[in-house]
Design an enzyme around this catalytic site. Structure first.
Site, mmCIF file in Angstrom:
data_model
loop_
_atom_site.group_PDB
_atom_site.id
_atom_site.type_symbol
_atom_site.label_atom_id
_atom_site.label_comp_id
_atom_site.label_asym_id
_atom_site.label_seq_id
_atom_site.Cartn_x
_atom_site.Cartn_y
_atom_site.Cartn_z
ATOM 1 N N GLY A 1 10.034 -13.087 5.603
ATOM 2 C CA GLY A 1 9.040 -12.449 6.485
ATOM 3 C C GLY A 1 7.640 -12.978 6.258
ATOM 4 N N GLY B 1 4.975 -12.832 9.082
ATOM 5 C CA GLY B 1 4.533 -11.531 9.573
ATOM 6 C C GLY B 1 3.178 -11.131 8.987
ATOM 7 N N GLN B 2 2.725 -9.952 9.388
ATOM 8 C CA GLN B 2 1.428 -9.458 8.890
ATOM 9 C C GLN B 2 1.375 -9.454 7.352
ATOM 10 N N ASP B 3 2.330 -8.764 6.721
ATOM 11 C CA ASP B 3 2.278 -8.612 5.269
ATOM 12 C C ASP B 3 2.555 -9.928 4.554
ATOM 13 N N LEU C 1 10.379 -9.083 2.742
ATOM 14 C CA LEU C 1 9.565 -8.468 3.798
ATOM 15 C C LEU C 1 10.146 -8.714 5.188
ATOM 16 N N TYR D 1 21.620 -5.136 15.782
ATOM 17 C CA TYR D 1 20.870 -6.286 15.259
ATOM 18 C C TYR D 1 19.884 -5.823 14.170
ATOM 19 N N SER E 1 10.106 1.847 3.546
ATOM 20 C CA SER E 1 9.164 2.349 4.550
ATOM 21 C C SER E 1 9.091 3.871 4.580
ATOM 22 N N GLU F 1 9.050 5.378 7.176
ATOM 23 C CA GLU F 1 9.959 5.773 8.263
ATOM 24 C C GLU F 1 11.205 6.453 7.702
ATOM 25 N N TYR G 1 16.043 1.811 12.852
ATOM 26 C CA TYR G 1 15.243 1.091 11.847
ATOM 27 C C TYR G 1 15.164 1.903 10.544
ATOM 28 N N ARG H 1 -2.060 -7.540 12.597
ATOM 29 C CA ARG H 1 -0.969 -6.660 13.011
ATOM 30 C C ARG H 1 -0.394 -7.138 14.347
HETATM 31 P P1 NAP Z 1 6.116 -7.983 10.891
HETATM 32 O O1 NAP Z 1 4.700 -8.398 11.118
HETATM 33 O O2 NAP Z 1 6.927 -7.505 12.040
HETATM 34 O O3 NAP Z 1 6.856 -9.237 10.212
HETATM 35 C C1 NAP Z 1 8.251 -9.266 10.083
HETATM 36 C C2 NAP Z 1 8.656 -10.601 9.501
HETATM 37 O O4 NAP Z 1 10.102 -10.636 9.397
HETATM 38 C C3 NAP Z 1 8.279 -11.813 10.373
HETATM 39 O O5 NAP Z 1 7.917 -12.875 9.511
HETATM 40 C C4 NAP Z 1 9.566 -12.136 11.105
HETATM 41 O O6 NAP Z 1 9.659 -13.480 11.515
HETATM 42 C C5 NAP Z 1 10.560 -11.853 9.974
HETATM 43 N N1 NAP Z 1 11.929 -11.690 10.453
HETATM 44 C C6 NAP Z 1 12.365 -11.011 11.542
HETATM 45 N N2 NAP Z 1 13.693 -11.121 11.663
HETATM 46 C C7 NAP Z 1 14.119 -11.899 10.644
HETATM 47 C C8 NAP Z 1 15.369 -12.410 10.248
HETATM 48 N N3 NAP Z 1 16.480 -12.155 10.950
HETATM 49 N N4 NAP Z 1 15.442 -13.173 9.130
HETATM 50 C C9 NAP Z 1 14.318 -13.470 8.431
HETATM 51 N N5 NAP Z 1 13.093 -13.030 8.763
HETATM 52 C C10 NAP Z 1 12.994 -12.258 9.858
HETATM 53 O O7 NAP Z 1 6.196 -6.855 9.776
HETATM 54 P P2 NAP Z 1 5.086 -6.424 8.671
HETATM 55 O O8 NAP Z 1 4.231 -5.379 9.264
HETATM 56 O O9 NAP Z 1 4.508 -7.622 8.050
HETATM 57 O O10 NAP Z 1 6.024 -5.676 7.614
HETATM 58 C C11 NAP Z 1 6.621 -6.378 6.526
HETATM 59 C C12 NAP Z 1 7.805 -5.586 6.008
HETATM 60 O O11 NAP Z 1 7.364 -4.302 5.577
HETATM 61 C C13 NAP Z 1 8.900 -5.322 7.038
HETATM 62 O O12 NAP Z 1 10.131 -5.297 6.357
HETATM 63 C C14 NAP Z 1 8.576 -3.934 7.551
HETATM 64 O O13 NAP Z 1 9.742 -3.326 8.050
HETATM 65 C C15 NAP Z 1 8.063 -3.285 6.284
HETATM 66 N N6 NAP Z 1 7.095 -2.191 6.436
HETATM 67 C C16 NAP Z 1 5.978 -2.382 7.196
HETATM 68 C C17 NAP Z 1 5.045 -1.363 7.275
HETATM 69 C C18 NAP Z 1 3.783 -1.533 8.095
HETATM 70 O O14 NAP Z 1 3.144 -0.515 8.386
HETATM 71 N N7 NAP Z 1 3.389 -2.744 8.443
HETATM 72 C C19 NAP Z 1 5.235 -0.171 6.571
HETATM 73 C C20 NAP Z 1 6.385 -0.034 5.789
HETATM 74 C C21 NAP Z 1 7.295 -1.062 5.704
HETATM 75 P P3 NAP Z 1 9.112 -13.974 12.963
HETATM 76 O O15 NAP Z 1 7.630 -14.199 12.766
HETATM 77 O O16 NAP Z 1 9.878 -15.209 13.210
HETATM 78 O O17 NAP Z 1 9.381 -12.868 13.937
HETATM 79 N N1 GDD Z 2 4.119 1.053 19.315
HETATM 80 C C1 GDD Z 2 3.598 2.044 20.064
HETATM 81 N N2 GDD Z 2 3.161 1.782 21.320
HETATM 82 N N3 GDD Z 2 3.498 3.275 19.501
HETATM 83 C C2 GDD Z 2 2.952 4.256 20.244
HETATM 84 C C3 GDD Z 2 2.473 4.040 21.543
HETATM 85 C C4 GDD Z 2 2.605 2.753 22.126
HETATM 86 O O1 GDD Z 2 2.237 2.500 23.255
HETATM 87 N N4 GDD Z 2 1.958 5.222 21.991
HETATM 88 C C5 GDD Z 2 2.093 6.115 21.030
HETATM 89 N N5 GDD Z 2 2.714 5.549 19.958
HETATM 90 C C6 GDD Z 2 3.074 6.237 18.716
HETATM 91 C C7 GDD Z 2 4.531 6.059 18.309
HETATM 92 O O2 GDD Z 2 5.374 6.944 19.068
HETATM 93 C C8 GDD Z 2 4.453 6.417 16.837
HETATM 94 O O3 GDD Z 2 4.540 7.796 16.660
HETATM 95 C C9 GDD Z 2 3.059 5.943 16.429
HETATM 96 O O4 GDD Z 2 2.341 5.681 17.649
HETATM 97 C C10 GDD Z 2 3.033 4.689 15.569
HETATM 98 O O5 GDD Z 2 3.822 3.697 16.209
HETATM 99 P P1 GDD Z 2 3.861 2.178 15.676
HETATM 100 O O6 GDD Z 2 2.481 1.653 15.563
HETATM 101 O O7 GDD Z 2 4.825 1.445 16.541
HETATM 102 O O8 GDD Z 2 4.378 2.322 14.182
HETATM 103 P P2 GDD Z 2 5.590 3.159 13.551
HETATM 104 O O9 GDD Z 2 4.992 4.273 12.753
HETATM 105 O O10 GDD Z 2 6.624 3.490 14.541
HETATM 106 O O11 GDD Z 2 6.235 2.070 12.571
HETATM 107 C C11 GDD Z 2 5.396 1.243 11.745
HETATM 108 O O12 GDD Z 2 5.198 1.875 10.505
HETATM 109 C C12 GDD Z 2 6.379 2.051 9.711
HETATM 110 C C13 GDD Z 2 5.944 2.780 8.426
HETATM 111 O O13 GDD Z 2 5.943 4.156 8.632
HETATM 112 C C14 GDD Z 2 6.106 -0.113 11.613
HETATM 113 O O14 GDD Z 2 5.223 -1.016 10.997
HETATM 114 C C15 GDD Z 2 7.362 0.001 10.759
HETATM 115 O O15 GDD Z 2 7.879 -1.307 10.488
HETATM 116 C C16 GDD Z 2 6.974 0.679 9.437
HETATM 117 O O16 GDD Z 2 8.103 0.798 8.598
#
Ligand code: NAP
Ligand code: GDD
Length: 336
Positions: free
Chosen positions: A8, A11-13, A85, A100, A130, A132, A154, A189
């Protein structure tokens, strides 16, 4: 020199973690997926620029759905630390692609753990768990001891990855940690997550490039922090004497509506004139409230978040204003 392998990385992280590890003099290896268009925009600044001192980033093609490639990469690199990640990380999308998502997020984790075990190496292992997983929360605020109740494919898949990580720690004495990270955001992001969708649209509205922002549930509450702070916590977990699981959060919660208000008022716009609700963005089951208690991380890792809710919104708006200005000049939509 330590070697780290990141899934990953694009991605962002992954991009912020590579910045951090390169600063700390690691050799960094990243697994990337083949894509029909370029997907390395977030790491190009460290990969492409020959003037970046001590350039030590290597990218390899692979996928969490392909166990053979994971084994051969691990054999070749023999990393000291592995950060898992990689994920289909969009909760709403996981309802459309449940199988998937489970394969990459859940099975992908166990594939990587098995590949590590069969390679006969013992790297330290970080699992991107997460908030989640708390889903329909059983306790407020959520701690490492709060029971889980995931509300999306998820979340269910992340729970599988969480327990796989605990199990490999106990069964095979692997130094494996779960970081239970609450939502964290940044200018890097993805544009379909709600904070970035809001800052991106508000900046475009400010410059007259767009009129309306369509959103779903404005009442959902999240504990939002800054991604750069959170990747530091990942690294800290792997520097401890013993492996453990940690909640990483700010301890504050805000609704989506509050985030909208913060962003639009900073830009001196009236959000009610521009935001419309579109039911397509609602989820079959919602996570209504997340708020984490990061006391354990503060105590044991000496970690705490540095960026406040208000500053986070402003950092993101400022970056998206810059992007919108470039778009206006170029006369076409750009991605960051
Ligand atoms: P992100 O921006 O969506 O990045 C996801 C990364 O995973 C990308 O590099 C993507 O590659 C790669 N990926 C997707 N499918 C894959 C596969 N089949 N095999 C290998 N790599 C694959 O997510 P992020 O926000 O950086 O989050 C990083 C990790 O932390 C994720 O596991 C996410 O679920 C978890 N997480 C995130 C948050 C948050 O708030 N950001 C909170 C809790 C946990 P491509 O660029 O090619 O799509
Ligand atoms: N994406 C999105 N788009 N969310 C919306 C919208 C919209 O138009 N309108 C309202 N929301 C609400 C969603 O219903 C959710 O309650 C909240 O905004 C946050 O949505 P996301 O930003 O998509 O994040 P998430 O909380 O569902 O998931 C993210 O955080 C998780 C950690 O708690 C992702 O980064 C996950 O990968 C991560 O695990």
């Amino acid at each position: 020199m330590k070697k780290a392998l990141i899934t990953g990385i694009t991605g962002q992280d992954g991009s912020y973690l590579s910045d951090l590890l390169l600063e700390k003099d690691y050799e960094v290896y990243g697994i990337i997926r083949r894509s029909s268009s370029f997907n390395t925009g977030r790491i190009d600044h460290v990969y492409e620029d020959p003037h970046v001192p001590n350039r030590r980033l290597t990218l390899m093609y692979g996928d969490l759905s392909d166990s053979g490639c994971l084994s051969s990469i691990l054999n070749r690199i023999q990393p000291d630390e592995v950060y898992n990640l990689g994920a289909q990380s969009h909760v709403r999308v996981s309802f459309d692609t449940p199988e998937y998502t489970s394969d990459v997020v859940g099975m992908g984790t166990i594939r990587l753990l098995e590949a590590i075990r069969h390679c006969g190496i013992k790297p330290k292992f970080y699992q991107a768990s997460s908030s989640e997983m708390f889903g329909k929360v059983m306790e407020v605020p959520q701690t490492e001891k709060t029971p889980f109740y995931p509300r999306s494919p998820y979340g269910v898949a992340k729970l599988f990855g969480y327990w796989a990580t605990v199990n490999y720690r106990e069964a095979y004495d692997l130094f494996a940690c779960n970081g239970i990270l609450f939502n964290h955001e940044s200018p890097r992001r993805g544009e379909t997550f709600v904070t970035r969708k809001i800052t991106r649209a508000a900046a475009r509205i400010k410059l007259g490039l767009q009129e309306t922002l369509y959103l779903g549930n404005l009442d959902a509450k999240r504990d939002w922090g800054f991604a750069k702070d959170y990747v530091e916590a990942m690294w800290l977990m792997l520097q401890q004497d013993r492996p453990d699981d940690y909640v990483i959060a700010t301890g504050e919660t805000h609704s989506v509506r509050e985030f909208v208000e913060e962003v639009f008022s900073y830009l001196e716009l009236n959000w009610e004139e521009h935001v419309e609700i579109d039911p397509r963005y609602l989820r079959p089951t919602e996570v209504d409230l997340l708020i984490g208690d990061p006391s354990k991380a503060r105590r044991q890792l000496n970690w705490q978040p540095k960026v406040t809710f208000r500053d986070l919104a402003r950092i993101m708006v400022d970056a998206d204003l810059g992007l919108a200005e470039q778009e206006k000049a170029a006369g076409k939509r750009l991605t960051w």
